[in-house]
Design a protein around this motif. Structure first.
Motif, PDB file in Angstrom:
ATOM      1  N   GLU A 204     -21.725  40.588  -1.959  1.00  0.00           N
ATOM      2  CA  GLU A 204     -20.363  41.582  -3.108  1.00  0.00           C
ATOM      3  C   GLU A 204     -20.512  42.707  -2.847  1.00  0.00           C
ATOM      4  OE1 GLU A 204     -20.360  39.849  -7.687  1.00  0.00           O
ATOM      5  OE2 GLU A 204     -21.554  41.640  -7.311  1.00  0.00           O
ATOM      6  N   TRP A 208     -16.495  44.343  -1.911  1.00  0.00           N
ATOM      7  CA  TRP A 208     -15.843  45.393  -2.722  1.00  0.00           C
ATOM      8  C   TRP A 208     -15.292  46.364  -2.313  1.00  0.00           C
ATOM      9  CZ3 TRP A 208     -20.559  45.523  -6.946  1.00  0.00           C
ATOM     10  CH2 TRP A 208     -19.874  44.647  -8.066  1.00  0.00           C
ATOM     11  N   GLN A 238     -29.964  24.866  -9.854  1.00  0.00           N
ATOM     12  CA  GLN A 238     -28.713  25.925 -11.095  1.00  0.00           C
ATOM     13  C   GLN A 238     -27.706  26.015 -10.624  1.00  0.00           C
ATOM     14  OE1 GLN A 238     -28.467  26.523 -14.424  1.00  0.00           O
ATOM     15  NE2 GLN A 238     -31.249  25.071 -14.221  1.00  0.00           N
ATOM     16  N   PRO A 239     -26.663  25.695 -10.510  1.00  0.00           N
ATOM     17  CA  PRO A 239     -25.014  26.180 -10.252  1.00  0.00           C
ATOM     18  C   PRO A 239     -25.230  27.746 -10.137  1.00  0.00           C
ATOM     19  CG  PRO A 239     -24.565  25.431 -12.395  1.00  0.00           C
ATOM     20  CD  PRO A 239     -26.436  25.487 -11.687  1.00  0.00           C
ATOM     21  N   HIS A 240     -25.442  28.256 -10.791  1.00  0.00           N
ATOM     22  CA  HIS A 240     -25.294  29.584 -11.162  1.00  0.00           C
ATOM     23  C   HIS A 240     -24.954  30.648  -9.673  1.00  0.00           C
ATOM     24  CE1 HIS A 240     -24.800  33.577 -13.324  1.00  0.00           C
ATOM     25  NE2 HIS A 240     -24.919  33.135 -14.413  1.00  0.00           N
ATOM     26  N   ILE A 243     -22.166  29.328  -7.763  1.00  0.00           N
ATOM     27  CA  ILE A 243     -20.809  29.762  -7.770  1.00  0.00           C
ATOM     28  C   ILE A 243     -20.254  31.049  -7.241  1.00  0.00           C
ATOM     29  CG2 ILE A 243     -19.808  31.193 -10.126  1.00  0.00           C
ATOM     30  CD1 ILE A 243     -20.397  28.121 -11.408  1.00  0.00           C
ATOM     31  N   GLU A 247     -16.932  32.690  -5.727  1.00  0.00           N
ATOM     32  CA  GLU A 247     -16.607  33.996  -6.227  1.00  0.00           C
ATOM     33  C   GLU A 247     -16.686  35.415  -5.591  1.00  0.00           C
ATOM     34  OE1 GLU A 247     -18.731  35.239  -9.984  1.00  0.00           O
ATOM     35  OE2 GLU A 247     -17.528  33.437 -11.358  1.00  0.00           O
ATOM     36  N   LEU A 282     -19.623  20.697  -9.774  1.00  0.00           N
ATOM     37  CA  LEU A 282     -19.239  22.363 -10.897  1.00  0.00           C
ATOM     38  C   LEU A 282     -18.922  23.350 -10.123  1.00  0.00           C
ATOM     39  CD1 LEU A 282     -18.366  23.633 -13.520  1.00  0.00           C
ATOM     40  CD2 LEU A 282     -21.091  24.352 -13.520  1.00  0.00           C
ATOM     41  N   MET A 286     -15.354  24.991  -9.014  1.00  0.00           N
ATOM     42  CA  MET A 286     -14.990  26.794  -9.469  1.00  0.00           C
ATOM     43  C   MET A 286     -14.102  26.586  -7.515  1.00  0.00           C
ATOM     44  SD  MET A 286     -14.923  28.746 -10.569  1.00  0.00           S
ATOM     45  CE  MET A 286     -16.598  29.333 -11.692  1.00  0.00           C
ATOM     46  N   LYS A 290     -10.892  28.042  -7.889  1.00  0.00           N
ATOM     47  CA  LYS A 290     -10.183  29.207  -6.656  1.00  0.00           C
ATOM     48  C   LYS A 290      -8.920  29.490  -5.727  1.00  0.00           C
ATOM     49  CE  LYS A 290     -12.518  32.195  -9.489  1.00  0.00           C
ATOM     50  NZ  LYS A 290     -12.222  33.001 -10.123  1.00  0.00           N
TER      51      LYS A 290
ATOM     52  N   GLU B  12     -22.019  37.200 -19.040  1.00  0.00           N
ATOM     53  CA  GLU B  12     -23.153  36.316 -19.390  1.00  0.00           C
ATOM     54  C   GLU B  12     -24.131  36.623 -18.506  1.00  0.00           C
ATOM     55  OE1 GLU B  12     -23.426  34.506 -22.666  1.00  0.00           O
ATOM     56  OE2 GLU B  12     -25.538  34.891 -21.686  1.00  0.00           O
ATOM     57  N   ASP B  13     -25.254  36.077 -19.355  1.00  0.00           N
ATOM     58  CA  ASP B  13     -26.412  36.349 -18.343  1.00  0.00           C
ATOM     59  C   ASP B  13     -26.949  35.158 -18.060  1.00  0.00           C
ATOM     60  OD1 ASP B  13     -29.449  37.450 -19.358  1.00  0.00           O
ATOM     61  OD2 ASP B  13     -27.471  37.465 -20.092  1.00  0.00           O
ATOM     62  N   ARG B  16     -27.618  29.549 -17.721  1.00  0.00           N
ATOM     63  CA  ARG B  16     -28.083  28.981 -17.215  1.00  0.00           C
ATOM     64  C   ARG B  16     -27.762  27.508 -17.627  1.00  0.00           C
ATOM     65  NH1 ARG B  16     -30.131  31.926 -11.876  1.00  0.00           N
ATOM     66  NH2 ARG B  16     -29.078  33.222 -12.253  1.00  0.00           N
ATOM     67  N   PHE B  17     -28.362  27.013 -17.866  1.00  0.00           N
ATOM     68  CA  PHE B  17     -28.706  25.285 -18.551  1.00  0.00           C
ATOM     69  C   PHE B  17     -28.057  24.784 -19.084  1.00  0.00           C
ATOM     70  CE2 PHE B  17     -33.106  26.364 -17.234  1.00  0.00           C
ATOM     71  CZ  PHE B  17     -33.029  27.473 -17.067  1.00  0.00           C
ATOM     72  N   LEU B  19     -24.224  25.659 -18.145  1.00  0.00           N
ATOM     73  CA  LEU B  19     -22.912  26.212 -17.083  1.00  0.00           C
ATOM     74  C   LEU B  19     -21.709  25.561 -17.421  1.00  0.00           C
ATOM     75  CD1 LEU B  19     -22.568  29.244 -16.138  1.00  0.00           C
ATOM     76  CD2 LEU B  19     -23.363  28.056 -14.063  1.00  0.00           C
ATOM     77  N   THR B  35     -13.969  34.676 -13.734  1.00  0.00           N
ATOM     78  CA  THR B  35     -14.710  34.479 -13.412  1.00  0.00           C
ATOM     79  C   THR B  35     -16.178  35.300 -13.998  1.00  0.00           C
ATOM     80  OG1 THR B  35     -13.446  35.602 -11.549  1.00  0.00           O
ATOM     81  CG2 THR B  35     -15.358  37.460 -11.914  1.00  0.00           C
ATOM     82  N   LEU B  36     -17.710  34.881 -13.456  1.00  0.00           N
ATOM     83  CA  LEU B  36     -19.229  35.369 -14.672  1.00  0.00           C
ATOM     84  C   LEU B  36     -19.143  36.303 -13.300  1.00  0.00           C
ATOM     85  CD1 LEU B  36     -20.379  31.694 -13.538  1.00  0.00           C
ATOM     86  CD2 LEU B  36     -18.990  32.584 -15.798  1.00  0.00           C
ATOM     87  N   GLU B  38     -22.720  38.828 -13.931  1.00  0.00           N
ATOM     88  CA  GLU B  38     -23.992  38.446 -15.335  1.00  0.00           C
ATOM     89  C   GLU B  38     -24.409  39.509 -15.475  1.00  0.00           C
ATOM     90  OE1 GLU B  38     -23.766  37.650 -11.491  1.00  0.00           O
ATOM     91  OE2 GLU B  38     -25.682  38.839 -11.001  1.00  0.00           O
ATOM     92  N   ASN B  39     -24.217  40.780 -15.178  1.00  0.00           N
ATOM     93  CA  ASN B  39     -24.562  42.191 -15.681  1.00  0.00           C
ATOM     94  C   ASN B  39     -23.694  43.438 -15.740  1.00  0.00           C
ATOM     95  OD1 ASN B  39     -24.882  43.249 -12.830  1.00  0.00           O
ATOM     96  ND2 ASN B  39     -26.416  42.114 -12.523  1.00  0.00           N
ATOM     97  N   SER B  41     -23.364  46.118 -14.477  1.00  0.00           N
ATOM     98  CA  SER B  41     -22.952  47.274 -13.396  1.00  0.00           C
ATOM     99  C   SER B  41     -22.318  45.832 -12.580  1.00  0.00           C
ATOM    100  CB  SER B  41     -24.301  46.720 -12.359  1.00  0.00           C
ATOM    101  OG  SER B  41     -25.168  48.261 -12.848  1.00  0.00           O
ATOM    102  N   THR B  42     -21.863  44.388 -12.590  1.00  0.00           N
ATOM    103  CA  THR B  42     -21.006  43.385 -12.456  1.00  0.00           C
ATOM    104  C   THR B  42     -19.987  43.720 -12.841  1.00  0.00           C
ATOM    105  OG1 THR B  42     -22.843  42.230 -11.453  1.00  0.00           O
ATOM    106  CG2 THR B  42     -21.170  41.790 -10.445  1.00  0.00           C
TER     107      THR B  42
END
Lengths: 383, 207
Positions: A204, A208, A238-240, A243, A247, A282, A286, A290, B12-13, B16-17, B19, B35-36, B38-39, B41-42
């Motif tokens: 990422e 940038w 976990q999809p986080h 995803i 992105e 999911l 996404m 996108k 949002e961080d 996870r459970f 989403l 767009t997500l 999670e902190n 800085s991002t």
């Protein structure tokens, strides 16, 4: 007092055996990396022995009858001198143990390798290949979790320094990106979920900086690696983090260069298609969302961007009714320069050339259904 | 021309459970490019590089890697609840700095957003576990009026609800601004930057 030979011999045996014992306590990959620098190993092995020898020599010199303290030397004084010498020898033992333990810790080894690689950035604008290769090899052989995270963190710092260098032109990170791929997916140990998160963070930050360049090989490689790592990450629940790779691709594809959009769309097709096959719906949704945004930004589209878009839709279409209905709503003919059936036909041809046979099959099925529906509608109209 | 999808940033961080149930409706609506982050800085890096139509912010956030946010986090004993980095993010977006200087801590600055895509308070919503009373004074200071508390029993479409509230009130932007009713989209409204559309009427509300 006679020379305390037993004590001195014990200390020397300890000093000789200490490096070997410490090396045996290291993880295999760390030991392998440490032993690559034989000069340093020899130096840190021999130096304590040399210092100890000098201390013993000092003791002998001070306590001999013809030495500087000759006339004043008594048995009591000699005992005190040897006691002091033995104390210093114990200090050498302790110092050697602490020094070698600290130097050969995994974090210290990684830090030294990173610094060695960073010297290349200052000199040539890119990390030194030798040190980088050793760092990557250590990462490949490390277990997933904290061990790999340490390596990825070092690669991240090297990437940041390289991009901050004045001579960076978007093409100095090829070896680093390849190295990240090797650390994540090659080797005997699988990367953990936090490792994939760390890898995603690195990619990422890379895109940038590189996205706004007119041309960047690093950008292209980062896109390709994001697709590879995103697909590997699909095995986690976990999809986080999965995803996040989508992105990265989407952001990277929004650059000035239309070529970036094409690379991104191809990567999103691969990732989205694999996601839907793996049941990570999911993530697939996404990716499709996108990719749709990318198509909107360049519509009406033709060529690879169009082919990748309909290709991913075809993956949804190939699912049962719910997925099919979801995918069908994305088939908007106004987004394409050519009629939709022709776009799908060309996309299928492109799939053959790019060895995406499964996507080609799905496109075939979708096209056949569209043509059947069109024929049925024509018959109904005639009736 | 196809309709432009609204670009949404959700900071949002800890989703996870949940989403899939929360993000799924947003994706299925096909109206939003989500767009997500999670902190902090991002989130700040994203906001510096992309123009968003709406931003949903959690208050309890981790700092990420940027020294500016890390410093704020550490000054609150590295505790997410005390640090309230979501509010620090709002301060960065809307807090006034003398001479327009960047926000800086320990010599590490976070540059302000480009003028071309400054975020308005009407474009921001807060979605957090904090009670509204705990943060209302700060939100009023920044002009953020949409806040929803996270609590059990919220419908899965809560994000859609928040987005519709925010976009409804942000579409009533000052005439002449990009995306306001009757004005063409501003420079760079396509591609990376989302366009403010003229939708509905304003409606400041909280959850």
């Amino acid at each position: 007092m006679a020379l305390p030979l037993d004590s001195i011999a014990t200390i020397f045996i300890f000093l000789i055996g200490l490096p070997a014992i410490l090396l045996q306590t290291l993880a295999a990959e760390v030991r392998h990396t440490v032993l690559k620098d034989r000069t340093a190993v020899a130096f840190f092995t021999i130096t304590p022995i040399v210092v100890a020898s000098m201390l013993v020599g000092l003791g002998l010199h001070l306590t001999e009858p013809d030495g500087p303290l000759g006339p004043a030397m008594t048995t009591e004084r000699a005992e005190k001198i040897w006691l002091a010498i033995l104390t210093m020898l114990l200090g050498v033992c302790g110092g050697a143990a602490l020094l070698l333990t600290d130097r050969w810790r995994r974090t210290s080894v990684v830090k030294r390798l990173r610094r060695a690689a960073a010297r290349g950035i200052a000199a040539y604008g890119r990390p030194s290949e030798g040190a980088l290769a050793t760092l990557v090899e250590l990462g490949v052989q490390s277990r997933g979790g904290d061990d790999k995270t340490l390596i990825i963190g070092a690669l991240h710092l090297l990437m940041t320094e390289t991009q901050a260098h004045e001579s960076y032109d978007g093409a100095q990170l090829e070896e680093l990106i390849k190295g990240l791929e090797d650390v994540m997916v090659a080797g005997p140990f699988r990367a953990s979920a936090p490792n994939f998160k760390a890898g995603a963070d690195l990619l990422e930050h890379l895109v940038w900086e590189s996205r706004d360049r007119d041309e960047s090989d690093d950008h292209k490689m980062a896109l390709q690696l994001a697709s590879i790592l995103g697909r590997e990450a699909l095995r986690f629940e976990q999809p986080h983090d999965q995803i996040k790779f989508v992105e990265i691709l989407a952001f990277a594809g929004e650059g000035k260069n239309i070529g970036y959009a094409m690379w991104a769309s191809q990567a999103m097709l691969e990732l989205g298609g694999q996601a839907i096959e793996s049941g990570r719906i999911l993530v697939a949704m996404m990716a499709l969302s996108k990719l749709e945004s990318l198509v909107y930004a360049h519509s009406p589209v033709s060529g690879e961007l169009a082919f990748d878009f309909v290709g991913l839709i075809a993956h949804f279409y190939a699912q049962r009714e719910t997925g099919r209905d979801y995918g069908k709503q994305f088939l908007d003919a106004s987004l394409f320069t050519e009629p939709l059936p022709e776009v799908i036909r060309q996309a299928r041809g492109a799939c053959i050339q790019s060895a995406r046979f499964r996507t080609g099959d799905y496109l075939d099925r979708m096209l056949a259904d569209m043509e059947s529906a069109a024929q049925a509608a024509a018959v109904t109209t005639d009736a | 021309m196809p309709p432009q999808k609204r670009k949404i940033l959700w900071v949002e961080d800890s989703a996870r459970f949940e989403l899939a149930p929360l993000v799924g409706p947003v994706l299925a609506s096909r109206q939003y490019d989500l767009t997500l982050a999670e902190n902090a800085s991002t989130a700040s890096e994203r906001l510096l590089r992309t123009r968003f139509d709406a931003i949903i912010v959690d208050i309890r956030l981790p700092p990420g890697v940027h020294p500016y946010w890390v410093d704020i986090f550490k000054s609150a004993s590295s505790d997410r609840v005390n640090a309230k980095l979501g509010l620090a993010l709002l301060n960065w977006l809307f807090g006034v700095r003398e001479g327009g200087a960047p926000h800086t801590r320990n010599g590490k600055p976070v540059p302000p957003l480009p003028d071309a895509w400054k975020v308005l308070p009407q474009q921001v919503a807060v979605f957090s576990v904090e009670n509204h009373l705990e943060v209302s004074s700060t939100l009023e200071l920044y002009g953020v009026t949409v806040m929803h508390e996270k609590r059990p029993g919220l419908p899965d479409t809560i994000l859609l609800k928040i987005l519709s509230e925010v976009l409804a009130q942000s579409s009533d932007s000052t005439p002449g601004m990009p995306g306001a009713p009757g004005t063409p989209a501003g420079p760079g409204a396509q591609g990376t930057q989302g366009a403010l559309g003229a939708v509905g009427t304003s409606g400041a509300s909280r959850g």
